[in-house]
Write an enzyme that holds these catalytic residues in place. Structure first.
Site, PDB file in Angstrom:
ATOM      1  N   MET A 338       0.823  -1.211   0.000  1.00 16.83           N
ATOM      2  CA  MET A 338       0.000   0.000   0.000  1.00 16.83           C
ATOM      3  C   MET A 338       0.860   1.264   0.000  1.00 16.83           C
ATOM      4  O   MET A 338       0.615   2.187  -0.780  1.00 16.83           O
ATOM      5  CB  MET A 338      -0.942   0.009   1.204  1.00 16.83           C
ATOM      6  CG  MET A 338      -1.917  -1.141   1.241  1.00 16.83           C
ATOM      7  SD  MET A 338      -2.918  -1.282  -0.250  1.00 16.83           S
ATOM      8  CE  MET A 338      -4.013   0.104  -0.085  1.00 16.83           C
ATOM      9  N   VAL A 414       2.024   0.890   7.802  1.00 12.31           N
ATOM     10  CA  VAL A 414       2.854  -0.213   8.317  1.00 12.31           C
ATOM     11  C   VAL A 414       1.950  -1.413   8.589  1.00 12.31           C
ATOM     12  O   VAL A 414       0.753  -1.399   8.279  1.00 12.31           O
ATOM     13  CB  VAL A 414       3.648   0.202   9.582  1.00 12.31           C
ATOM     14  CG1 VAL A 414       4.609   1.349   9.255  1.00 12.31           C
ATOM     15  CG2 VAL A 414       2.730   0.590  10.723  1.00 12.31           C
ATOM     16  N   GLU A 416      -0.588  -4.176  10.038  1.00  9.48           N
ATOM     17  CA  GLU A 416      -1.883  -3.970  10.702  1.00  9.48           C
ATOM     18  C   GLU A 416      -1.791  -4.422  12.161  1.00  9.48           C
ATOM     19  O   GLU A 416      -2.377  -5.434  12.563  1.00  9.48           O
ATOM     20  CB  GLU A 416      -2.962  -4.749   9.924  1.00  9.48           C
ATOM     21  CG  GLU A 416      -4.396  -4.466  10.326  1.00  9.48           C
ATOM     22  CD  GLU A 416      -4.911  -3.115   9.849  1.00  9.48           C
ATOM     23  OE1 GLU A 416      -4.115  -2.196   9.606  1.00  9.48           O
ATOM     24  OE2 GLU A 416      -6.139  -2.979   9.745  1.00  9.48           O
ATOM     25  N   LYS A 421       1.776   0.464  14.954  1.00 12.05           N
ATOM     26  CA  LYS A 421       1.224   1.734  14.477  1.00 12.05           C
ATOM     27  C   LYS A 421       1.441   2.833  15.527  1.00 12.05           C
ATOM     28  O   LYS A 421       1.808   3.964  15.197  1.00 12.05           O
ATOM     29  CB  LYS A 421      -0.258   1.577  14.135  1.00 12.05           C
ATOM     30  CG  LYS A 421      -0.467   0.741  12.848  1.00 12.05           C
ATOM     31  CD  LYS A 421      -1.866   0.876  12.303  1.00 12.05           C
ATOM     32  CE  LYS A 421      -2.183  -0.051  11.144  1.00 12.05           C
ATOM     33  NZ  LYS A 421      -1.554   0.254   9.866  1.00 12.05           N
ATOM     34  N   SER A 443      -7.119  -0.858   7.511  1.00  9.57           N
ATOM     35  CA  SER A 443      -8.402  -1.276   6.929  1.00  9.57           C
ATOM     36  C   SER A 443      -9.354  -1.830   7.979  1.00  9.57           C
ATOM     37  O   SER A 443     -10.542  -1.966   7.704  1.00  9.57           O
ATOM     38  CB  SER A 443      -8.193  -2.286   5.802  1.00  9.57           C
ATOM     39  OG  SER A 443      -7.058  -3.047   6.004  1.00  9.57           O
ATOM     40  N   HIS A 464      -8.219   5.733   3.756  1.00  6.02           N
ATOM     41  CA  HIS A 464      -8.203   4.308   3.409  1.00  6.02           C
ATOM     42  C   HIS A 464      -8.196   4.123   1.897  1.00  6.02           C
ATOM     43  O   HIS A 464      -9.180   4.427   1.214  1.00  6.02           O
ATOM     44  CB  HIS A 464      -9.442   3.647   4.046  1.00  6.02           C
ATOM     45  CG  HIS A 464      -9.527   2.174   3.817  1.00  6.02           C
ATOM     46  ND1 HIS A 464     -10.712   1.513   3.610  1.00  6.02           N
ATOM     47  CD2 HIS A 464      -8.560   1.230   3.749  1.00  6.02           C
ATOM     48  CE1 HIS A 464     -10.466   0.227   3.436  1.00  6.02           C
ATOM     49  NE2 HIS A 464      -9.179   0.037   3.519  1.00  6.02           N
ATOM     50  N   ASN A 514     -15.641  -1.971   3.041  1.00  7.08           N
ATOM     51  CA  ASN A 514     -15.385  -3.350   3.466  1.00  7.08           C
ATOM     52  C   ASN A 514     -16.559  -3.918   4.252  1.00  7.08           C
ATOM     53  O   ASN A 514     -16.849  -5.110   4.190  1.00  7.08           O
ATOM     54  CB  ASN A 514     -14.104  -3.428   4.300  1.00  7.08           C
ATOM     55  CG  ASN A 514     -12.866  -3.297   3.422  1.00  7.08           C
ATOM     56  OD1 ASN A 514     -12.949  -3.452   2.211  1.00  7.08           O
ATOM     57  ND2 ASN A 514     -11.741  -2.974   4.028  1.00  7.08           N
TER      58      ASN A 514
HETATM   59  P1  NAD Z   1       2.724  -4.799   3.820  1.00  4.06           P
HETATM   60  O1  NAD Z   1       3.037  -5.873   4.763  1.00  4.06           O
HETATM   61  O2  NAD Z   1       2.861  -5.042   2.346  1.00  4.06           O
HETATM   62  O3  NAD Z   1       3.606  -3.520   4.151  1.00  4.06           O
HETATM   63  C1  NAD Z   1       3.882  -3.059   5.438  1.00  4.06           C
HETATM   64  C2  NAD Z   1       5.240  -2.391   5.401  1.00  4.06           C
HETATM   65  O4  NAD Z   1       5.441  -1.716   6.631  1.00  4.06           O
HETATM   66  C3  NAD Z   1       6.387  -3.365   5.221  1.00  4.06           C
HETATM   67  O5  NAD Z   1       7.204  -2.938   4.142  1.00  4.06           O
HETATM   68  C4  NAD Z   1       7.141  -3.265   6.542  1.00  4.06           C
HETATM   69  O6  NAD Z   1       8.523  -3.460   6.398  1.00  4.06           O
HETATM   70  C5  NAD Z   1       6.791  -1.869   6.974  1.00  4.06           C
HETATM   71  N1  NAD Z   1       6.945  -1.669   8.404  1.00  4.06           N
HETATM   72  C6  NAD Z   1       6.573  -2.492   9.402  1.00  4.06           C
HETATM   73  N2  NAD Z   1       6.913  -1.950  10.605  1.00  4.06           N
HETATM   74  C7  NAD Z   1       7.515  -0.769  10.353  1.00  4.06           C
HETATM   75  C8  NAD Z   1       8.074   0.249  11.154  1.00  4.06           C
HETATM   76  N3  NAD Z   1       8.084   0.139  12.472  1.00  4.06           N
HETATM   77  N4  NAD Z   1       8.599   1.345  10.563  1.00  4.06           N
HETATM   78  C9  NAD Z   1       8.579   1.447   9.225  1.00  4.06           C
HETATM   79  N5  NAD Z   1       8.061   0.511   8.401  1.00  4.06           N
HETATM   80  C10 NAD Z   1       7.538  -0.581   8.951  1.00  4.06           C
HETATM   81  O7  NAD Z   1       1.238  -4.340   4.163  1.00  4.06           O
HETATM   82  P2  NAD Z   1       0.179  -3.575   3.264  1.00  4.06           P
HETATM   83  O8  NAD Z   1      -0.683  -4.556   2.581  1.00  4.06           O
HETATM   84  O9  NAD Z   1       0.873  -2.530   2.458  1.00  4.06           O
HETATM   85  O10 NAD Z   1      -0.732  -2.883   4.381  1.00  4.06           O
HETATM   86  C11 NAD Z   1      -0.298  -1.755   5.102  1.00  4.06           C
HETATM   87  C12 NAD Z   1      -1.485  -1.133   5.811  1.00  4.06           C
HETATM   88  O11 NAD Z   1      -2.491  -0.799   4.852  1.00  4.06           O
HETATM   89  C13 NAD Z   1      -2.170  -2.026   6.836  1.00  4.06           C
HETATM   90  O12 NAD Z   1      -2.618  -1.225   7.888  1.00  4.06           O
HETATM   91  C14 NAD Z   1      -3.343  -2.593   6.043  1.00  4.06           C
HETATM   92  O13 NAD Z   1      -4.431  -2.958   6.882  1.00  4.06           O
HETATM   93  C15 NAD Z   1      -3.715  -1.418   5.201  1.00  4.06           C
HETATM   94  N6  NAD Z   1      -4.455  -1.735   3.970  1.00  4.06           N
HETATM   95  C16 NAD Z   1      -4.120  -2.823   3.244  1.00  4.06           C
HETATM   96  C17 NAD Z   1      -4.827  -3.094   2.079  1.00  4.06           C
HETATM   97  C18 NAD Z   1      -4.466  -4.265   1.236  1.00  4.06           C
HETATM   98  O14 NAD Z   1      -5.247  -4.606   0.338  1.00  4.06           O
HETATM   99  N7  NAD Z   1      -3.314  -4.871   1.430  1.00  4.06           N
HETATM  100  C19 NAD Z   1      -5.866  -2.244   1.670  1.00  4.06           C
HETATM  101  C20 NAD Z   1      -6.159  -1.129   2.445  1.00  4.06           C
HETATM  102  C21 NAD Z   1      -5.450  -0.889   3.602  1.00  4.06           C
END
Ligand code: NAD
Length: 734
Positions: A338, A414, A416, A421, A443, A464, A514
């Site tokens: 994301m 970051v 979920e 967070k 999400s 979002h 959602n």
């Molecule tokens: P992801 O696992 O692909 O990416 C998360 C990233 O955060 C990773 O690159 C990780 O290294 C980094 N990270 C973790 N801890 C960290 C820290 N302390 N400092 C800096 N970076 C850190 O996850 P994603 O799918 O991109 O989801 C990220 C957020 O977006 C979540 O909250 C998720 O619920 C939300 N989201 C996801 C989707 C989806 O379809 N995947 C859709 C909407 C919202």
């Protein structure tokens, strides 16, 4: 009102120039037609006029008909709307036919005045239908101009002669992409496909058109279909090749639209039936089918949601009254799927981005994602190498939080996990200036809870995004309990900068989109467990206009995500958790390791290259198919009501505050049957009384989740719809 100007030059050419005041692009109104009609009459009656050029005083010709007028055409058509619509359309045909015949003798085809169209730029919809009625079309060599008939994209079809003229000019085969897909062409391509006659340098446009008008002979201005022996190019329906084309087109249209878009079917009927009769009768047939489409609520609902209301939301219909909050520098925490997508769309919109991850290679990978999207754009000739460099230069991938200095907006993406967070929120706030707004892309986690980690919860908000970020048009903005107006305005201004469509909702489990899509998926999974044939579930969904069946959608979003959400929801709800039956299916799939598309194995089977094959056989071994199957409509109603009732509950709960947002988000966010205009428009279309009756029956058969919400019952009792009651109103924030 003057939308057109009229000028007679010394050589006897009358120039009618379209120039709607206070608009950057011309659009046609009722008054505009009357004015154009009067000027054509004047030119034809004036002996000093040798010919006419219809052009525009702007750098484009016209964007089409004013959609607000089309959306209201049925309501404005009087007590007998079908008759009123048909008569109105026939009047437009009469004006354009007058231009086409230009005063020539009906028997000899002699004595008419040449009329040319001179298009300085874009010419869409009625902006092309008028030129098509002229005798020769000149277009300026303006590669940015778009020429075509995009009506099908708004749920109607070209109904001012465009359908009949384009198909007679090009033949059904060549007309198909123009009419059925609304394909737009630049002037050179429009010429090679036979839509325009000449492409000339912009500064020679008017002179070329005038010169042609002065030199044109009687024979030059008679349209092929007004000449003896005219044959439909490529063959009419009963010609051997024409027959093949029409049979193929019919199958293609039904395959693509599943028969739920009335405009595509009506368009095809107008072309087919029109091709069998003389031109004026064909226009009448086109008018009948166009009336039929306008009488169908699908067309006005689609225009209302997909154009009028979508645009109103993008322009800030629900923006608090605070000064401009345009984002100058964006900080993104988390460069995963994301975060990387958000970095790309922001940089592409000209915003500087600091892209932070815990490890440098993860941050770099985030930037590489932007690079791969831009490379794809280059290979499709949509992006130049210079543009790629420019966009990439705006993204700074780093692990150093100091890079957040000067950021006026943060989007956190970051893992979920509330702990992670909270940690990054505190770390970022230590660097940020006092005015910066902090947004989370969570999400599932409540915004109000996450805001507890912030020193300034009024500057904390949810933004979002949907995946994939570069493709999905909707962004959901979520207000926590303490979120202030500036934060909402900031989020809205950001979404506008990146050219997406926003909705603003209140905080609650799964927010809005959602919350509605999960019951759709769950209803599909419940049916699997009940023994409904999986193919029936999937096809029923697609045949009612859902882009993906619930099983395919689960494969795409992944089975383990579904299982994770189920566990978290069960933990949060305890005994009130209603979806135990669904979990049987999802947990079993998880146990089998069939995690969806990403694992090349899910409800569907996939080949080694990841190409989806048929439904996976093993599913019915575990959940055998029942002897007796429900009928198609029952399955469809279960799937649609599962979504629509949740949307009504979101409205009742004050999560959703504006019905326009409910509808627009349902189409852009999760593809709810676009032909209906969205979830609430669908309920209005079927009628609250019928909906309540069906809900009562479904509740008896399947359980409480189908109970009609009080608001729906109230509308049914009063004989009202959501748009009768709530259009233009915004419920107070809960
Ligand atoms: P992801 O696992 O692909 O990416 C998360 C990233 O955060 C990773 O690159 C990780 O290294 C980094 N990270 C973790 N801890 C960290 C820290 N302390 N400092 C800096 N970076 C850190 O996850 P994603 O799918 O991109 O989801 C990220 C957020 O977006 C979540 O909250 C998720 O619920 C939300 N989201 C996801 C989707 C989806 O379809 N995947 C859709 C909407 C919202």
């Amino acid at each position: 009102m003057t939308d057109f100007t009229y000028e007679l030059d010394a050589d006897g050419v009358a120039v009618i120039a379209w120039d709607v005041k206070n608009k950057s692009m011309n659009v046609m109104s009722r008054e505009g037609f009357v004015e154009l009609d009067g000027m054509v009459d004047k030119a034809l009656a004036d002996e000093a006029v040798k010919g006419v050029v219809i052009t525009s005083a702007k750098d484009s010709f016209a964007g089409g008909m004013d959609l607000n007028i089309i959306a209201r055409m049925k309501e404005d058509a009087g007590d007998d709307p079908a008759r009123g619509l048909f008569d109105g359309i026939m009047q437009i045909h009469a004006i354009l036919r007058k231009i086409e015949r230009a005063g020539m003798d009906p028997k000899t085809n002699k004595g008419g005045k040449p009329i040319a169209a001179a298009l300085p730029g874009t010419a869409l919809g009625i902006g092309l239908e008028i030129p098509l009625s002229c005798h020769r079309i000149f277009a300026a060599d303006n590669p940015k101009a778009k020429i075509g008939l995009p009506e099908i994209k708004v749920g109607i079809f070209p109904g001012a002669g465009g359908t009949t003229r384009i198909s007679r000019k090009l033949g059904a085969m060549a007309a198909a992409p123009i009419l059925l897909e609304g394909k737009l062409l630049d002037p050179k391509k429009a010429k090679s496909s036979g839509i325009v006659d000449e492409v000339v340098p912009a500064d020679e446009l008017l002179a070329s058109a005038k010169a042609w008008v002065l030199s044109a002979k009687d024979a030059d201005i008679v349209k092929p279909w007004d000449q003896k022996g005219y044959k439909f190019p490529g063959g009419a329906p009963y010609h051997p090749t024409g027959f093949m084309t029409f049979v193929g087109a019919s199958a293609m249209v039904n395959g693509n639209t599943k028969g739920v878009y009335p405009a595509a079917k009506a368009l095809l009927s107008a072309v087919y039936e029109g091709a069998l009769v003389p031109f004026d009768t064909a226009l009448k047939i086109e008018a009948r089918w166009f009336t039929n489409v306008l009488m169908n609520p699908s067309s006005s609902n689609m225009i209302r949601s997909l154009f009028i209301n979508k645009e109103a939301l993008e322009k800030g219909a629900n923006r608090p009254d605070v000064p401009d909050q345009k984002v100058r520098k964006l900080g993104i925490l988390g460069a995963g799927m994301m975060g990387a997508g958000i970095a790309y769309v922001a940089a592409n919109a000209g915003i500087e981005v600091a892209l932070i991850d815990a490890k440098q290679d993860a941050a770099d990978k985030g930037k590489a994602h932007a690079e791969s999207i831009l490379d794809k754009g280059i290979s499709r000739k949509k992006v130049t190498p210079e543009k790629k460099d420019e966009v990439l230069s705006r993204i700074l991938p780093t692990t150093d939080y100091d890079a957040l200095k000067g950021c006026d907006l943060i989007v956190e993406a970051v893992f979920e996990d509330p702990k992670v967070k909270a940690e990054v929120t505190a770390k970022a706030e230590a660097i940020l200036g006092d005015d910066a707004i902090f947004a989370t892309n969570t999400s599932t986690l409540p915004i109000t809870d996450l805001a507890k980690a912030s020193k300034r919860p009024e500057q904390f908000i949810g933004i979002h995004f949907f995946s994939p970020v570069d493709k999905m048009l909707l962004v959901e903005i979520i207000k926590g309990k303490q979120t202030g107006d500036v934060a909402v305005a900031k989020a809205l201004d950001f979404v506008r900068q990146i050219r997406k469509t926003p909705i603003v909702v209140n905080d609650a489990r799964f927010f809005y989109a959602n919350r509605c899509i999960i019951p759709y998926i769950n209803e599909g999974l419940r049916m699997v467990r009940e023994g409904v044939t999986p193919a029936l579930i999937e096809n029923a969904a697609k045949m009612v206009g859902m882009p993906l069946g619930p099983l395919q959608l689960t494969d795409e979003t992944s089975i383990d995500l579904g299982a994770k959400i189920a566990r978290a929801t069960r933990a949060a709800m305890g005994d009130a958790y209603p979806d135990g039956e669904v979990d049987e299916v999802i947990f079993w799939m998880e146990e089998q390791g069939r995690l969806g598309r990403k694992a090349n194995a899910g409800f569907y089977a996939y080949d080694e290259k990841g190409k989806r094959q048929g439904l996976w056989d093993g599913l019915i071994d575990q959940f055998p198919v029942a002897d007796e199957q429900p009928d198609l409509q029952e399955v469809q109603q279960r799937l649609l009501f599962a979504q629509a009732l949740e949307a009504v509950r979101a409205l009742e709960d004050g999560v959703l505050m504006d019905i326009r947002e409910g509808d627009v988000a349902s189409i852009l966010g999760w593809g709810f049957a676009p032909w209906s205009g969205g979830v609430l428009s669908w309920l209005d279309m079927v009628g609250a009384a019928w909906a309540v009756e069906r809900c009562d029956t479904l509740t008896e058969a399947y359980g409480k989740r189908f109970e009609a919400p009080a608001l729906l019952r109230e509308l049914a009792e009063n004989g009202e719809g959501f748009y009768d009651r709530l259009d233009g109103q915004r419920a107070d924030a809960a």
